[in-house]
Enzyme design. Sequence first.
Site, short mmCIF file in Angstrom:
data_model
loop_
_atom_site.label_atom_id
_atom_site.label_comp_id
_atom_site.label_asym_id
_atom_site.label_seq_id
_atom_site.Cartn_x
_atom_site.Cartn_y
_atom_site.Cartn_z
CE LYS A 173 -30.41 -16.09 9.33
NZ LYS A 173 -31.79 -16.61 9.40
NE ARG B 120 -38.13 -15.32 0.85
CZ ARG B 120 -39.06 -15.74 1.69
NH1 ARG B 120 -40.31 -15.35 1.52
NH2 ARG B 120 -38.74 -16.54 2.70
N1 BES Z 1 -30.85 -18.86 5.34
C1 BES Z 1 -32.09 -18.66 6.00
C2 BES Z 1 -32.88 -19.96 6.15
C3 BES Z 1 -32.44 -20.90 7.23
C4 BES Z 1 -32.67 -20.62 8.55
C5 BES Z 1 -31.84 -22.10 6.90
C6 BES Z 1 -32.28 -21.52 9.53
C7 BES Z 1 -31.49 -23.00 7.88
C8 BES Z 1 -31.71 -22.71 9.19
C9 BES Z 1 -32.96 -17.68 5.24
O1 BES Z 1 -32.27 -16.67 4.60
C10 BES Z 1 -33.85 -17.04 6.23
O2 BES Z 1 -33.36 -16.38 7.10
N2 BES Z 1 -35.16 -17.24 6.10
C11 BES Z 1 -36.10 -16.72 7.02
C12 BES Z 1 -37.31 -16.26 6.24
C13 BES Z 1 -38.30 -15.49 7.07
C14 BES Z 1 -37.71 -14.18 7.47
C15 BES Z 1 -39.55 -15.30 6.25
C16 BES Z 1 -36.47 -17.80 8.04
O3 BES Z 1 -36.61 -18.95 7.63
O4 BES Z 1 -36.53 -17.49 9.20
MN MN Z 2 -31.90 -15.04 5.87
#
Ligand code: BES
Ligand code: MN
Length: 508
Positions: free
Chosen positions: A291, A365
């Site tokens: 990230k 997931r």
């Molecule tokens: N924990 C995150 C989701 C999230 C991101 C919650 C920002 C709150 C704020 C999750 O694990 C994630 O990173 N999801 C990705 C999925 C994507 C790679 C398909 C996302 O939402 O960017």
């Molecule tokens: Mn994530």
Amino acid sequence: MEFNTHIQVSAAKVKTSALAVGVFADGILSPSADVIDRASNGAIRAVIKTEFSARAASTLVLRNLPGVAAQRVVLVGLGKQSEYSLRTYARAELAFAAACVQARVGEATSALASIACAGTELRERARAGGAAVCEATYHYDSTLGKPDPHARPKLRKFAMLVERADAAKAQHGLREGEALGEGMSLARTLGNLPGNICTPTYLGETAKSLARSFKSIKVSVLDRKQIEALKMGSFLSVAKGSDEMPRFIVMHYKGPQPARRAVKAAALTAEGPVVLVGKGITFDSGGVSIKPAATMDEMKYDMCGAASVIGTLRAAAQLELPGEVIGLIPTCENMLSGRANKPGDVVTSMSGQTIEILNTDAEGRLILCDALTYAERFKPSVVVDIATLTGACVVALGSVNSGLFSTDDALAGALLAAGRQALDPAWRMPMDEAYQDQLKSNFADMANIGGPQAGSVTAACFLSRFTKAYRWAHLDIAGTAWRGGKDKGSTGRPVPLLLQFLLNRKPG
Ligand code: BES
Ligand code: MN
Ligand code: ZN
């Protein structure tokens, strides 16, 4: 917090450090405000002409009014009377409690709950009001070097002024509000604690300590070996990238058994427990699909689904709700290392279905799917998973509504209603079969991402593939579980929705 009810004599005679009375916009006084106004020779009518417009949740403190026993009278704005709602009431009670915290009073009395509010009952208002008071007195200082004892709210006792005939209803609602408030506070603190303290092990210990406090809760915490024995290959693939040990937490709440006839009467109260599954990523770096740095600290909140499960079970136990609730929490970190998942890796889930990991940041997931398979053994009446699952959900719904996904209309309806009732709303999102196509993989039974479109929907579609054995719903709380920025901190949502859902199932 010690909650109580005062039987209404005359609001002017109540001996308290701070007494809240409500004022509507356009100079309309609530009954208690009118009593105080008359006793004090028009002190309230005088200020509403000049300096108090009664905007919703605004407050004005009046000290030492003549003819009034309370040390302070706090005027609380309720907005327009025609728009007065449970939500306005709860905001008003929160504003009053916040004013009490600011004034550093130890005890307070509110006459706000007894103000009539269309479509709500006193018990419901007392519940929401009690929870609002707990929210206003929440204070986090666990990780300050020298916690300032003076910064801690002094407010310990909170009473509601009600008619004698209403005292039992108010007391009942306050008891529910207190349990809800304490469940939310626990969830908030778990969320706010940093990832180096609130580890999977810590979450397990917290669950165990609940089992020590409440005889009705039994907890077992599985370690890596036991998780391996269950063949949770998808969950373990995320966990193995971190030096922090994973845990699979199983919480079992069993309340007093409801009478048979009552069970039959209540909708949705089929045999079998409610299973709540909470995402417990104690820190989400994204893994190899790392990230951006700017707000990565907020990914300590990626265990807020788990925290809401723990908080809800605590509240259920405190209220001795009838029936059974199981809490399942897969918990680990999502990190980068020589052992971490790589894009393109294929893993085998507990269900036997294989998953191609195209993005290691879609890890929620991957841990939830194995917990959802594990849930089958309880022959649940319903399963609800709660997860900070997708940034796409924040884009779609912001911080107002949690995303609700379900192919079961009755279950979705019950959860939406519970959210509305508890002032913790959710919005239903679509789950058409056609979205499933986006999860197609050339090398496994499915991919763990569905591309840039409808990201929160394809995440839910992924989960749905592991939930065929029971009625299921999914709450995406990525936008509602915490606030970022200057007021950074967790909200305790969706504990109110979940507890309300359990309360509504209660027969009789
Ligand atoms: N924990 C995150 C989701 C999230 C991101 C919650 C920002 C709150 C704020 C999750 O694990 C994630 O990173 N999801 C990705 C999925 C994507 C790679 C398909 C996302 O939402 O960017
Ligand atoms: Mn994530
Ligand atoms: Zn995550």
